[in-house]
Each structure stands twice: as C-alpha cells, then as structure tokens.
Design a protein around this motif. Structure first.
Motif, short mmCIF file in Angstrom:
data_model
loop_
_atom_site.label_atom_id
_atom_site.label_comp_id
_atom_site.label_asym_id
_atom_site.label_seq_id
_atom_site.Cartn_x
_atom_site.Cartn_y
_atom_site.Cartn_z
N GLU A 78 4.32 -9.82 1.71
CA GLU A 78 4.12 -9.15 0.50
C GLU A 78 4.24 -7.51 0.59
O GLU A 78 4.74 -7.33 2.01
N LEU A 79 4.46 -6.77 -0.16
CA LEU A 79 4.72 -5.33 -0.35
C LEU A 79 3.39 -4.77 0.03
O LEU A 79 2.34 -5.10 -0.90
N THR A 96 1.23 -0.94 -0.94
CA THR A 96 1.51 0.05 -1.67
C THR A 96 0.19 1.02 -1.45
O THR A 96 -0.75 0.71 -0.96
N GLY A 121 0.72 3.28 -6.31
CA GLY A 121 1.54 2.51 -6.44
C GLY A 121 2.90 2.39 -5.99
O GLY A 121 3.89 1.67 -5.80
N VAL A 165 5.58 2.36 -2.67
CA VAL A 165 5.79 1.22 -1.77
C VAL A 165 5.45 1.98 -0.23
O VAL A 165 6.34 2.77 0.00
N ARG A 221 5.11 -8.57 -8.26
CA ARG A 221 3.69 -8.55 -7.98
C ARG A 221 3.00 -7.05 -7.99
O ARG A 221 1.81 -7.13 -8.27
N ILE A 222 3.88 -6.25 -7.84
CA ILE A 222 3.41 -4.98 -7.75
C ILE A 222 3.97 -4.10 -8.94
O ILE A 222 3.96 -2.97 -9.16
N GLY A 223 4.44 -4.78 -10.05
CA GLY A 223 4.52 -4.25 -11.38
C GLY A 223 5.98 -4.12 -11.71
O GLY A 223 6.49 -3.27 -12.62
N ARG A 236 10.00 -0.06 -13.21
CA ARG A 236 8.84 -0.82 -13.94
C ARG A 236 9.52 -1.25 -15.38
O ARG A 236 10.41 -0.60 -15.67
N VAL A 277 9.67 2.61 -9.14
CA VAL A 277 8.56 2.23 -7.91
C VAL A 277 9.06 2.95 -6.73
O VAL A 277 10.02 2.63 -6.20
#
Length: 584
Positions: A242-243, A245, A249, A251, A313-315, A524, A530
């Motif tokens: 997974e990333l 953040t 938001g 990374v 998953r992070i938008g 996004r 991001v």
C-alpha cells in the motif's frame, strides 16, 4: 507536505529520496535519472525477476529525434511529431503531455547514452511509423534499439532476468532487422544469410558458451548493468502492499513486503509507480474488457494491477481501463501464445469473421486489428476468434506461425518441411481442407459467403489493388510483405489444400491506468495533483491514447516519463530529514 510528520522517525523502517516500484524499462530509467540527480534511490520489484514486460518485448523505443537518428542525419520535425500524435490520439491526450513526450524522449536517450557505456542505442531506418501517410508520420520510422549483449556480463544477476516463456534454443537470437529478412527466407538471399547466421550462433554458443540476447532481453540487461554501476539497490521479491500518505493526502512512502515481514519505506521526494498494468488479473480485465475471454496476454506474468489499485485507494483517478496494447495471436492448446504479425502481411492470405467476410486490411497495425475484432464482436458477429486463410503454396513460401518454408530438418527447433505439422491439425487451432466449402464447414462459416469472399479476394489480388480495404497502400503494410511482387501484400490463393489459422485477441499488456499530467504526476478525479506520487508505463493512462504510433510506443513513453518523473522529483524541495542516529 508535512515535514513534522515525516520527521517522526518511528514512522518508517527505511527512508530514501525516491522509491521506484517496478523494474521494467520505465522503472529502471527513473531510478537511473534520480540517482544521477544526486538522489538516494531504491527500486522494489514484486517478482523474483527484474525487467518487467520490457524484458519480454521487442525492445524497441519509439523516440523521434533520438541521438541515433541525428547521428545518421535525420531529425523529424518536433511540431510534425506533435501533430502526428494529436491526430492518432484523437483528442484523448492533452497537448502538454504530448509535447512533453516529444521534447523529452530524445533528451532521455541522450542522458542514458552519456550516463553509461552499457546504454548504447542504434537506429536502422526502414521500419515505418504505423501511420506514415499522416502528417508528421515517418516512412523511415523512429524506432530505436539496443545492440545484442552476452548475458554473462550480468554475472549473478543473469538468473534474475525475466525470460520469455518460450525460450529459443541456445544461440538462437535475431535482431529486429534480421527478423524481417528471416521472414523473407524464400524471397531473398538476405533471409538465407540470416539462417546461416543462426546456425553459426548455435555453434558458437555450444563451443564458446556464449549467451547472446537481443531486443527486450538486451535492453533490460543493459539498464540493470547501468543501475549496478551507480550502486542503485534493487529488492526482488518485495511487492508493494500500500501507499502511505500524510494528513493532507500527500504520498510519503509505501509499505513493502520483504523477507516475510513488512517494511514502511519513506520517500522524501516521491514514489514512482512503474509496476505495469493488470495484464493477468482476468477478473478485473473482464470487468473493464468483457470480451477478453481468457488470459491471452503476452505481458509480464507479475502484472496484476497493484500500482493502479494502490493509487485508486488513495483517491487517484484512472482512465482507459478498457484498453490494452492489442495484438492478434494464436493460442496453442498448451496455452502458449504466438504473435500474428508477418502472417497478416503475407500476400496470399485473408482474414474472415464468423460470417465468412473480410472486415479489415489484414496488414493493419495490430492495435487497429484488435479494435476491429472488438468492434466486430460487439456487433453480434463472431470476430473473436477470426480465421486467417491461406493456401499450400503460401505455406511453403512464407514463415507462418513459426514454420520455416525449407526442407525438413530432423530435430530442428522449429517446424520445417512441406507439410503442416500433424500436431497443429490435431489441436484444432489449424484446419485443412481440399475446397472452400469443406474449409467453411470445418470452421463453422456460411459456405456461399465464404466462397464469395475468396473469389473476391483473388479477383482483387490479380488486379493488384485491394479496392475493399486498401491493403498494401501503406509503406507500413509492405514491411513484411513480399518485395518480389508488384503489390507486396497481394497475391491470389491458388490450389488446395487450404488452411485456416484461429486468431484470438492477444495483447502486449493493458494500457489504461492512473491519470497523470505532463510531469507524470498522478491526478485525482478533479485534476488536482496527488503530491509525492508519479506513475509511468502501463501503470499510467497512455500518452498514445487508444492508438499506437510505431514500434516501441509502449517502452518509449515508459522510459521517457520515468525520466520526466525523476527529474521533476529531483527539482522538488526536500522536506524530510534523517535523524542523527542514521534512522529514518
């Protein structure tokens, strides 16, 4: 991005400036660029092998204006190339992304050539862009290659280079131009010379232990050797889970599985996702590409869409997930896939759908052929599979499905001789018949329509022009045609037996992915950036849109935007620091 959050040393097990996820052409180029910019870089690779789909590919890099072209006195007009890409992408790709690619591709190759003697690039004119008649297209082509290399130079890394599933016998390798000559083994002395070269290479491999590799294998090996020169670490068997953040938001790094546990890797300047597409996740493919009935992809076996999902998953936004780098292919009963490229350019053949009708210029670029199969299938007429039809004369004159049209050689590594191998016929992938009606019956086509199609094709072939689909009008069509004919791509089918080869919808990998801007920054849905996240190669939505500019139009953008992403990351102000105890 919050420096305070990042400076909480308990948050990470390890910190670098740039974390690159994936070790294909895009990932390794990004790592080399970041390291040359003075950054601390780590490359993590999910599988036990490096090279990604690049290592399985033809190794071409589509890069108009490359140094190798300039050395030969040829420099395509950049504005013309931009216009060409705008035409073939049909408004799907922003002008800034296209211009970035056209400007940065030559810079990327110039940088790599200067960086390491391993990174040697050559241009041999003649393999045209796929739409050379369009403004900005080139009949000479802009595909850049690397020379062959002896894999022994990799030393301990040789066993970790991703190999194609069907390895050629020891000593058998062909460069891109040699392959074209080889297809003409019966038409030219050049093809016969290539055959003699192959025999010589097999002898040298056995006598001297050479392990020469060309095309994608050579490109991946050379990039790895350059990485090793720079001391860039590569962690194999280390998938990203997974990333990570921070509160806004941005990374800050990623969780990587390694040695049975998890490590939280911090990335001061950013994470570059270069982990490929979702080539072999059949469930996800069926969701976005419902006509993909089986796993027909030639892409990296490890490409399951991990990077794309992590971004979503992070938008992050994704685009063109319904697309792939389509490539019509044969699938043999054991699951092995075989490209159908030169066969579609052979003169004495045509392709029919489930109604027994031609539906496209058979020699068209493979993306166009794939789209025609998809569109046809959606119309309610079977196009997946479709069937390539040829005759016995053609089978004994041209290379078809790996069969060499030469006398039988016992123990040869590929089929030879005048007869279609019995195993092919028993497989059901190839059908043989003594009349058009019999062949139609065997492949389930309406006999009258199929016979009419064959007669119409022969009529056009005798006339020398394909009035129905203009096959042979493009220089691209002619590339693997028969140069001894007035139209290299047209000749009537003659006496039986006739053969039908089953064609399925193969691909070189999926091409849709995370939406990015001209700096490869991930976006996004509202087009905001991001921060700290980049995506390149098949993890990103393609700069080629739904098209394909020329040979190397996957690797070229992957390497170019890997270069762009790393340069952009290097230009960002570092906001993260190492604590005084050496822990991050």
């Amino acid at each position: 991005m919050s420096a305070e959050l990042f400076d909480d040393v308990s948050e990470f097990d390890h910190v670098v400036d740039v974390l690159v996820v994936g070790s294909g052409g895009g990932g390794m180029t990004a790592a080399l660029t970041a390291a040359a910019s003075g950054l601390d870089v780590l490359v993590v690779e999910k599988s036990s092998y490096f090279g990604g789909s690049t290592a399985l590919s033809g190794g071409g890099i589509w890069a108009p204006g490359a140094p190798a072209q300039r050395r030969a006195g040829y420099t395509p007009d950049p504005d013309g190339v931009v216009e060409y890409l705008q035409r073939i992408t049909d408004g799907l790709v922003s002008e800034p992304r296209i211009r970035q690619y056209v400007e940065s591709a030559p810079q990327m190759l110039d940088f790599l050539e200067t960086l390491s003697p391993w990174l040697e690039f050559v241009w041999k004119p003649g393999y045209a862009d796929y739409y050379p008649e369009l403004p900005g297209g080139s009949e000479l082509g802009s595909t850049i290659n690397v020379p062959p290399i002896d894999l022994r130079t990799l030393g301990p890394d040789e066993g970790s280079l991703l190999k194609p599933p069907a390895l050629a016998p020891k000593g058998i390798w062909l460069g891109p131009r040699e392959l074209r000559s080889f297809y003409r083994i019966r038409q030219s002395w050049g093809g016969k010379v290539v055959l003699l070269k192959l025999v010589s290479r097999m002898v040298r491999a056995r006598v001297f232990g050479e392990r020469i590799a060309a095309i994608g294998q050579s490109l991946a090996a050379r990039l790895r050797l350059a990485m090793r020169e720079r001391g860039i670490p590569l962690w194999l068997d280390s998938p990203m889970a997974e990333l990570l953040t921070d509160t806004d938001g941005s990374v800050t790094g990623a969780v990587v599985q390694r040695n049975g546990g998890q490590q939280r890797i911090g990335a001061r300047r950013g994470v570059i996702l270069a982990s490929g597409g979702f080539d072999h996740d059949l469930a996800w493919r069926k969701e976005h590409q419902p006509l993909v009935d089986q796993d027909w992809s030639f892409g990296n076996p490890a490409a399951m869409g991990d990077g794309i999902r992590a971004g979503q998953r992070i938008g992050a936004a994704a685009d063109l997930l319904d697309e792939a780098w389509w490539f019509p292919a044969i699938q043999w009963p054991d699951g092995r896939m075989q490209f159908m490229l030169n066969e579609r350019m052979m003169p004495a053949q045509f392709v029919v759908n489930g109604e027994g009708k031609r539906f496209i210029n058979e020699a068209a670029p493979y993306m166009d052929f794939g789209h025609a199969m998809i569109d046809g299938q959606k119309s309610g007429v079977a196009h997946i599979p479709c069937w390539l039809i040829t005759d016995h004369r053609s089978f004994n004159r041209y290379v078809v499905a790996g069969h060499l049209p030469i006398p039988t050689i016992p123990g040869a590594p590929v089929p030879t001789g005048r007869k279609v191998p019995s195993a092919w016929l028993e497989s059901g992938v190839v059908k043989a018949a003594s009349s058009w009606d019999e062949l139609a019956s065997q492949i389930g086509l309406p006999a009258a329509q199929f016979r009419a199609t064959a007669m119409r094709f022969n009529e056009l072939a005798r006339k020398g022009h394909d009035d129905d689909f203009n096959r042979g009008d493009s220089v691209y069509d002619n590339y693997c045609g028969d140069p001894t004919l007035p139209n290299p791509n047209l000749y009537p089918l003659g006496d039986p037996p006739y053969y039908a080869f089953r064609i399925v919808l193969g691909d070189l990998g999926t091409s849709g992915g995370l939406r990015t801007d001209e700096y490869a920054r991930v976006l996004r849905p509202d087009d905001t950036v991001v921060r700290g996240l980049y995506a390149v190669g098949n993890t990103s939505a393609p700069v080629m849109g739904r098209s394909y500019a020329g040979a190397g139009a996957t690797i070229g953008p992957a390497m170019t935007f890997g270069f762009v992403a790393a340069k952009h990351a290097a230009a960002q102000q570092a906001t993260r620091t190492r604590n005084t105890h050496g822990r991050y």
